[in-house]
Scaffold this active site. Structure first.
Site, PDB file in Angstrom:
ATOM      1  N   ASN A 242       0.871  -1.178   0.000  1.00 20.22           N
ATOM      2  CA  ASN A 242       0.000   0.000   0.000  1.00 20.22           C
ATOM      3  C   ASN A 242       0.905   1.225   0.000  1.00 20.22           C
ATOM      4  O   ASN A 242       1.490   1.563   1.024  1.00 20.22           O
ATOM      5  CB  ASN A 242      -0.889  -0.026   1.256  1.00 20.22           C
ATOM      6  CG  ASN A 242      -1.683   1.262   1.427  1.00 20.22           C
ATOM      7  OD1 ASN A 242      -1.818   2.047   0.487  1.00 20.22           O
ATOM      8  ND2 ASN A 242      -2.208   1.488   2.630  1.00 20.22           N
ATOM      9  N   TRP A 243       1.010   1.863  -1.162  1.00 17.27           N
ATOM     10  CA  TRP A 243       1.922   3.020  -1.268  1.00 17.27           C
ATOM     11  C   TRP A 243       1.355   4.252  -0.574  1.00 17.27           C
ATOM     12  O   TRP A 243       2.051   5.248  -0.424  1.00 17.27           O
ATOM     13  CB  TRP A 243       2.175   3.349  -2.741  1.00 17.27           C
ATOM     14  CG  TRP A 243       3.060   2.368  -3.454  1.00 17.27           C
ATOM     15  CD1 TRP A 243       3.745   1.312  -2.890  1.00 17.27           C
ATOM     16  CD2 TRP A 243       3.397   2.348  -4.848  1.00 17.27           C
ATOM     17  NE1 TRP A 243       4.472   0.656  -3.849  1.00 17.27           N
ATOM     18  CE2 TRP A 243       4.280   1.262  -5.065  1.00 17.27           C
ATOM     19  CE3 TRP A 243       3.037   3.141  -5.939  1.00 17.27           C
ATOM     20  CZ2 TRP A 243       4.799   0.960  -6.329  1.00 17.27           C
ATOM     21  CZ3 TRP A 243       3.555   2.837  -7.202  1.00 17.27           C
ATOM     22  CH2 TRP A 243       4.430   1.756  -7.388  1.00 17.27           C
ATOM     23  N   LYS A 244       0.101   4.224  -0.214  1.00 10.64           N
ATOM     24  CA  LYS A 244      -0.569   5.415   0.341  1.00 10.64           C
ATOM     25  C   LYS A 244      -0.355   6.604  -0.622  1.00 10.64           C
ATOM     26  O   LYS A 244      -0.241   6.377  -1.822  1.00 10.64           O
ATOM     27  CB  LYS A 244      -0.052   5.730   1.745  1.00 10.64           C
ATOM     28  CG  LYS A 244      -0.029   4.489   2.641  1.00 10.64           C
ATOM     29  CD  LYS A 244       0.098   4.827   4.081  1.00 10.64           C
ATOM     30  CE  LYS A 244       0.332   3.563   4.884  1.00 10.64           C
ATOM     31  NZ  LYS A 244       0.070   3.740   6.298  1.00 10.64           N
TER      32      LYS A 244
ATOM     33  N   GLU B 236      -5.315  -5.004  10.667  1.00 13.18           N
ATOM     34  CA  GLU B 236      -4.330  -3.945  10.838  1.00 13.18           C
ATOM     35  C   GLU B 236      -4.605  -3.202  12.143  1.00 13.18           C
ATOM     36  O   GLU B 236      -5.415  -2.259  12.165  1.00 13.18           O
ATOM     37  CB  GLU B 236      -4.408  -2.956   9.671  1.00 13.18           C
ATOM     38  CG  GLU B 236      -4.110  -3.567   8.323  1.00 13.18           C
ATOM     39  CD  GLU B 236      -3.488  -2.558   7.369  1.00 13.18           C
ATOM     40  OE1 GLU B 236      -2.443  -2.860   6.815  1.00 13.18           O
ATOM     41  OE2 GLU B 236      -4.038  -1.457   7.212  1.00 13.18           O
TER      42      GLU B 236
ATOM     43  N   GLU C 280      -6.915   4.710   7.883  1.00 15.80           N
ATOM     44  CA  GLU C 280      -6.750   6.136   7.589  1.00 15.80           C
ATOM     45  C   GLU C 280      -8.015   6.705   6.950  1.00 15.80           C
ATOM     46  O   GLU C 280      -8.351   7.872   7.151  1.00 15.80           O
ATOM     47  CB  GLU C 280      -5.516   6.346   6.689  1.00 15.80           C
ATOM     48  CG  GLU C 280      -4.227   6.125   7.481  1.00 15.80           C
ATOM     49  CD  GLU C 280      -3.045   5.632   6.668  1.00 15.80           C
ATOM     50  OE1 GLU C 280      -3.078   5.703   5.434  1.00 15.80           O
ATOM     51  OE2 GLU C 280      -2.075   5.159   7.311  1.00 15.80           O
TER      52      GLU C 280
ATOM     53  N   GLY D 244       2.405   2.270  10.636  1.00  7.85           N
ATOM     54  CA  GLY D 244       3.346   3.377  10.432  1.00  7.85           C
ATOM     55  C   GLY D 244       4.029   3.825  11.708  1.00  7.85           C
ATOM     56  O   GLY D 244       4.635   4.894  11.744  1.00  7.85           O
TER      57      GLY D 244
ATOM     58  N   SER E  56       3.406  -2.179  10.316  1.00  6.53           N
ATOM     59  CA  SER E  56       4.860  -2.187  10.484  1.00  6.53           C
ATOM     60  C   SER E  56       5.485  -3.543  10.198  1.00  6.53           C
ATOM     61  O   SER E  56       6.458  -3.937  10.840  1.00  6.53           O
ATOM     62  CB  SER E  56       5.251  -1.677  11.882  1.00  6.53           C
ATOM     63  OG  SER E  56       4.780  -0.348  12.055  1.00  6.53           O
TER      64      SER E  56
ATOM     65  N   GLY F  33       2.787  -1.194   4.236  1.00 10.32           N
ATOM     66  CA  GLY F  33       2.823   0.228   3.915  1.00 10.32           C
ATOM     67  C   GLY F  33       4.248   0.673   3.617  1.00 10.32           C
ATOM     68  O   GLY F  33       4.758   0.499   2.512  1.00 10.32           O
TER      69      GLY F  33
ATOM     70  N   HIS G  15      -9.473   1.114   4.957  1.00 17.88           N
ATOM     71  CA  HIS G  15      -8.186   1.326   5.635  1.00 17.88           C
ATOM     72  C   HIS G  15      -8.437   2.264   6.821  1.00 17.88           C
ATOM     73  O   HIS G  15      -9.272   3.173   6.743  1.00 17.88           O
ATOM     74  CB  HIS G  15      -7.172   1.938   4.661  1.00 17.88           C
ATOM     75  CG  HIS G  15      -5.779   1.943   5.214  1.00 17.88           C
ATOM     76  ND1 HIS G  15      -5.362   2.873   6.130  1.00 17.88           N
ATOM     77  CD2 HIS G  15      -4.731   1.112   5.011  1.00 17.88           C
ATOM     78  CE1 HIS G  15      -4.097   2.607   6.465  1.00 17.88           C
ATOM     79  NE2 HIS G  15      -3.692   1.550   5.801  1.00 17.88           N
TER      80      HIS G  15
END
Ligand code: PEP
Length: 247
Positions: free
Chosen positions: A9-11, A165, A96, A171, A209, A230, A94
């Site tokens: 997941n490159w965000k 997650e 976020e 992160g 992570s 990530g 997600h």
């Protein structure tokens, strides 16, 4: 269980030149991967990924999809539009998006359903905050999040991917221990078993992570079928080492 799945997941990171360099180093370093692999990029770069990954062992996906079919939803991207380009996966729910965009369990379930209807596999994210873990609510929270999707998609639940997650691990450099993760994965597997005759068909990924150093011990757990990655998916050597840990 089929092969494990490692999804990046490159965000909101990347650019045309950087993406191309990253993908080329990943492809150069891959030799007969023992797992499925996917990269989820920001929407403008999906057609770039489509071109770069054609004929390769890496699939690609979106990081979100609209809960609506089409129409007056400025800024949204529909599942059918993604499918037009051959999109294989879409991350939905997600943390976020739940946290910064107010996505509810019901929105996430609607997104999963839209993806499935277009032939895209939703990667449905669930996970508790640190506060919820400390209050002993982990199991209740993840079950509630998954239940909304089961309720909405019915028997199609065996077609989804689940990503556990823990929000406190995303992160932050703090990873759930393999035992902590396995415990939650087993809960999710049992919940899937009550909803489908084929619960083992559903990949349950761990995310939070995961990196080159901790991947092998997490992936060795009975109910951890892969990872949603990530930060480490932005560095080819790290991502390749996580893929190698599936062998
Ligand atoms: C994620 O954003 O899905 C994630 C797991 O991030 P990280 O690996 O950076 O914790």
């Amino acid at each position: 269980m089929s092969r494990k799945l490692i999804a990046g997941n490159w965000k909101m990171n990347g650019g045309l030149a950087a993406n191309e360099a990253l993908v080329r180093s990943m492809l150069d370093g891959l030799s007969g991967p023992a797992c499925g692999i996917a990269l989820c990029a920001p929407a403008p770069y999906l057609s770039q990924l489509q071109g770069l990954l054609q004929g390769s062992p890496i699939d690609w996906g979106a990081q979100d999809v609209s809960a609506h079919e089409q129409g007056a939803f400025t800024g949204e991207v529909s599942a059918a539009m993604l499918r037009d380009f051959g999109c294989r996966y879409a991350i939905v729910g997600h943390s976020e998006r739940r946290q910064y965009h107010g996505e509810t369990d019901e929105t996430v379930a609607a997104k999963a359903q839209r993806a499935l209807a277009a032939g895209i596999t939703p990667i449905v994210c669930v996970g508790e905050t640190l506060q919820q873990r400390e209050a002993g609510e982990t199991e209740m929270v993840v079950k509630r999040q998954l239940a909304a999707v089961i309720h909405t998609v019915g028997h199609c639940i065996s077609e989804i991917v689940v990503a556990y997650e823990p929000v406190w691990a995303i992160g932050t450099g703090k990873t759930a221990t393999p035992e902590q993760a396995q415990q939650v994965h087993a809960v999710l597997r049992a919940q899937l078993a009550a909803a489908t005759t084929n619960p083992k068909r559903v990949h349950i990924l761990y995310g939070g992570s995961m990196n080159a150093a901790n991947a092998a011990s997490l992936l060795a757990q009975a109910d951890i079928d892969g990872g949603l990655i990530g930060g480490a998916s932005l560095k080819a050597p790290d991502f390749l080492q996580i893929i190698a840990a599936c062998a």
